[in-house]
Each structure stands twice: as structure tokens, then as C-alpha cells.
Motif scaffolding. Structure first.
Motif, PDB file in Angstrom:
ATOM      1  N   SER A  51       0.826  -1.206   0.000  1.00  0.00           N
ATOM      2  CA  SER A  51       0.000   0.000   0.000  1.00  0.00           C
ATOM      3  C   SER A  51       0.862   1.259   0.000  1.00  0.00           C
ATOM      4  O   SER A  51       0.566   2.226  -0.708  1.00  0.00           O
ATOM      5  N   LEU A  52       1.927   1.255   0.780  1.00  0.00           N
ATOM      6  CA  LEU A  52       2.833   2.412   0.787  1.00  0.00           C
ATOM      7  C   LEU A  52       3.521   2.575  -0.564  1.00  0.00           C
ATOM      8  O   LEU A  52       3.729   3.698  -1.031  1.00  0.00           O
ATOM      9  N   ALA A  53       3.879   1.457  -1.206  1.00  0.00           N
ATOM     10  CA  ALA A  53       4.508   1.539  -2.523  1.00  0.00           C
ATOM     11  C   ALA A  53       3.551   2.154  -3.540  1.00  0.00           C
ATOM     12  O   ALA A  53       3.951   2.989  -4.362  1.00  0.00           O
ATOM     13  N   ILE A  54       2.285   1.785  -3.468  1.00  0.00           N
ATOM     14  CA  ILE A  54       1.299   2.353  -4.391  1.00  0.00           C
ATOM     15  C   ILE A  54       1.079   3.835  -4.083  1.00  0.00           C
ATOM     16  O   ILE A  54       0.930   4.653  -4.997  1.00  0.00           O
ATOM     17  N   LEU A  55       1.074   4.192  -2.795  1.00  0.00           N
ATOM     18  CA  LEU A  55       0.937   5.606  -2.429  1.00  0.00           C
ATOM     19  C   LEU A  55       2.099   6.433  -2.974  1.00  0.00           C
ATOM     20  O   LEU A  55       1.905   7.539  -3.486  1.00  0.00           O
ATOM     21  N   VAL A  56       3.320   5.896  -2.873  1.00  0.00           N
ATOM     22  CA  VAL A  56       4.489   6.612  -3.380  1.00  0.00           C
ATOM     23  C   VAL A  56       4.403   6.768  -4.897  1.00  0.00           C
ATOM     24  O   VAL A  56       4.674   7.848  -5.438  1.00  0.00           O
ATOM     25  N   ARG A  57       3.981   5.716  -5.596  1.00  0.00           N
ATOM     26  CA  ARG A  57       3.830   5.834  -7.058  1.00  0.00           C
ATOM     27  C   ARG A  57       2.776   6.865  -7.427  1.00  0.00           C
ATOM     28  O   ARG A  57       2.928   7.604  -8.392  1.00  0.00           O
ATOM     29  N   ARG A  58       1.709   6.925  -6.642  1.00  0.00           N
ATOM     30  CA  ARG A  58       0.656   7.916  -6.909  1.00  0.00           C
ATOM     31  C   ARG A  58       1.174   9.329  -6.672  1.00  0.00           C
ATOM     32  O   ARG A  58       0.863  10.249  -7.412  1.00  0.00           O
ATOM     33  N   GLY A  66       7.653  11.081  -2.807  1.00  0.00           N
ATOM     34  CA  GLY A  66       7.065  10.098  -1.909  1.00  0.00           C
ATOM     35  C   GLY A  66       7.475  10.303  -0.464  1.00  0.00           C
ATOM     36  O   GLY A  66       6.808   9.842   0.456  1.00  0.00           O
ATOM     37  N   TRP A  67       8.555  11.030  -0.245  1.00  0.00           N
ATOM     38  CA  TRP A  67       9.007  11.320   1.110  1.00  0.00           C
ATOM     39  C   TRP A  67       8.006  12.204   1.862  1.00  0.00           C
ATOM     40  O   TRP A  67       8.028  12.261   3.093  1.00  0.00           O
ATOM     41  N   ASN A  68       7.134  12.878   1.137  1.00  0.00           N
ATOM     42  CA  ASN A  68       6.118  13.705   1.786  1.00  0.00           C
ATOM     43  C   ASN A  68       5.195  12.877   2.673  1.00  0.00           C
ATOM     44  O   ASN A  68       4.579  13.403   3.601  1.00  0.00           O
ATOM     45  N   VAL A  84      -4.320  16.725   3.408  1.00  0.00           N
ATOM     46  CA  VAL A  84      -3.496  17.111   2.253  1.00  0.00           C
ATOM     47  C   VAL A  84      -3.153  15.876   1.423  1.00  0.00           C
ATOM     48  O   VAL A  84      -3.224  15.912   0.190  1.00  0.00           O
ATOM     49  N   ILE A  85      -2.793  14.777   2.087  1.00  0.00           N
ATOM     50  CA  ILE A  85      -2.469  13.546   1.365  1.00  0.00           C
ATOM     51  C   ILE A  85      -3.684  13.058   0.581  1.00  0.00           C
ATOM     52  O   ILE A  85      -3.564  12.637  -0.576  1.00  0.00           O
ATOM     53  N   LEU A  86      -4.860  13.126   1.185  1.00  0.00           N
ATOM     54  CA  LEU A  86      -6.073  12.707   0.482  1.00  0.00           C
ATOM     55  C   LEU A  86      -6.325  13.584  -0.742  1.00  0.00           C
ATOM     56  O   LEU A  86      -6.748  13.098  -1.794  1.00  0.00           O
ATOM     57  N   PHE A  87      -6.043  14.883  -0.629  1.00  0.00           N
ATOM     58  CA  PHE A  87      -6.158  15.760  -1.786  1.00  0.00           C
ATOM     59  C   PHE A  87      -5.167  15.361  -2.877  1.00  0.00           C
ATOM     60  O   PHE A  87      -5.504  15.350  -4.057  1.00  0.00           O
ATOM     61  N   TYR A  88      -3.940  15.020  -2.493  1.00  0.00           N
ATOM     62  CA  TYR A  88      -2.935  14.590  -3.468  1.00  0.00           C
ATOM     63  C   TYR A  88      -3.379  13.327  -4.200  1.00  0.00           C
ATOM     64  O   TYR A  88      -3.098  13.155  -5.382  1.00  0.00           O
ATOM     65  N   MET A  89      -4.064  12.440  -3.507  1.00  0.00           N
ATOM     66  CA  MET A  89      -4.482  11.186  -4.118  1.00  0.00           C
ATOM     67  C   MET A  89      -5.571  11.387  -5.171  1.00  0.00           C
ATOM     68  O   MET A  89      -5.628  10.643  -6.145  1.00  0.00           O
ATOM     69  N   ILE A  90      -6.433  12.372  -4.995  1.00  0.00           N
ATOM     70  CA  ILE A  90      -7.487  12.606  -5.980  1.00  0.00           C
ATOM     71  C   ILE A  90      -7.104  13.654  -7.004  1.00  0.00           C
ATOM     72  O   ILE A  90      -7.833  13.872  -7.964  1.00  0.00           O
ATOM     73  N   ASP A  91      -5.948  14.281  -6.829  1.00  0.00           N
ATOM     74  CA  ASP A  91      -5.474  15.292  -7.765  1.00  0.00           C
ATOM     75  C   ASP A  91      -5.107  14.640  -9.102  1.00  0.00           C
ATOM     76  O   ASP A  91      -4.689  13.485  -9.150  1.00  0.00           O
ATOM     77  N   GLU A  92      -5.281  15.386 -10.161  1.00  0.00           N
ATOM     78  CA  GLU A  92      -4.969  14.889 -11.501  1.00  0.00           C
ATOM     79  C   GLU A  92      -3.461  14.701 -11.669  1.00  0.00           C
ATOM     80  O   GLU A  92      -2.658  15.454 -11.133  1.00  0.00           O
ATOM     81  N   SER A  93      -3.068  13.681 -12.409  1.00  0.00           N
ATOM     82  CA  SER A  93      -1.654  13.424 -12.687  1.00  0.00           C
ATOM     83  C   SER A  93      -1.102  14.504 -13.597  1.00  0.00           C
ATOM     84  O   SER A  93      -1.835  15.192 -14.303  1.00  0.00           O
ATOM     85  N   ASP A  94       0.236  14.624 -13.582  1.00  0.00           N
ATOM     86  CA  ASP A  94       0.894  15.574 -14.475  1.00  0.00           C
ATOM     87  C   ASP A  94       0.730  15.128 -15.917  1.00  0.00           C
ATOM     88  O   ASP A  94       0.819  13.938 -16.226  1.00  0.00           O
ATOM     89  N   ASP A  95       0.485  16.080 -16.811  1.00  0.00           N
ATOM     90  CA  ASP A  95       0.470  15.764 -18.241  1.00  0.00           C
ATOM     91  C   ASP A  95       1.896  15.514 -18.690  1.00  0.00           C
ATOM     92  O   ASP A  95       2.808  16.259 -18.363  1.00  0.00           O
ATOM     93  N   GLY A  96       2.086  14.459 -19.438  1.00  0.00           N
ATOM     94  CA  GLY A  96       3.425  14.129 -19.899  1.00  0.00           C
ATOM     95  C   GLY A  96       4.248  13.514 -18.786  1.00  0.00           C
ATOM     96  O   GLY A  96       3.759  12.761 -17.975  1.00  0.00           O
TER      97      GLY A  96
END
Length: 108
Positions: A51-58, A66-68, A84-96
Motif C-alpha cells: 500500500s505504501l509503494a502504491i501511495l508513493v507511485r501515486r 514520496g518522502w512527503n 493534504v495527502i487525500l487531496f494529493y491522491m485525488i489530484d490529476e496526474s501531471d500531463d506528460g
């Protein structure tokens, strides 16, 4: 999408035994539910690292380090940082791409 599928499966696997235990375990004082609690605890321990590995990839998908995630473990501040972490998880990925590589959504 991988993050959300994995989190939904972990939650559903943990939710079903919890419902069974609260519905039947307290009424009849069943010993199998005590064993089931140990199995659930073992399952949680086995899924922490993936789960932590998936969080870091997200976090990397959205252009953040991921250190955040370690800030969550700071007493009192960690509870506020959870939002804040929950907001990061639903935030859109970077383009490119970003410094961690190409966005997997656009690499197909």
C-alpha cells in the motif's frame, strides 16, 4: 486507477469480516471470530508495504516526492496532513512526464 482499485479491494476485504463480527460475534461470543481478528491483523501487516509503494507511485504521478508521506507520522501535524495527502491522491496526474518518469496514463 491502480491506486483506487487496490485501496477498494483492501477496504472490501477488511469490511466484510468486520460486519460479520459486529453482527454475530458480540451476540453469541463466538471463538472463531477471535481467530478471524488475528487473520485480519496479519492481512493488514502484509498489505502495509504494498500500500505504501502504491501511495508513493501515486505521489510520483502527481509530481510530488514520496518522502512527503513521512510527514503523516509527525504527531498532531500528521492528522492535518492526512487531509493534504487525500487531496494529493485525488489530484490529476501531471500531463506528460516529470522527474520520476512518464505518466503511465499517457504512455499506452
Amino acid at each position: 486507477m491502480e491506486f483506487f482499485f487496490v485501496q477498494c479491494s483492501i477496504t472490501s476485504i477488511l469490511f466484510i469480516p468486520h460486519v460479520l463480527h459486529t453482527k454475530f460475534g458480540y451476540e453469541f461470543d463466538l471463538k472463531p471470530f477471535e481467530i478471524y481478528q488475528h487473520i485480519i491483523g496479519l492481512y493488514i501487516l502484509l498489505t502495509i508495504v504494498p500500500s505504501l509503494a502504491i501511495l508513493v507511485r501515486r505521489m510520483h504521478d502527481s509530481g510530488r516526492s514520496g518522502w512527503n508521506l513521512l510527514l503523516f507520522f509527525v504527531p498532531i501535524f500528521g492528522l492535518f496532513y492526512l487531509v493534504v495527502i487525500l487531496f494529493y491522491m485525488i489530484d490529476e496526474s501531471d500531463d506528460g512526464g516529470n522527474k520520476w518518469g512518464e505518466n503511465p496514463k499517457f504512455s499506452l
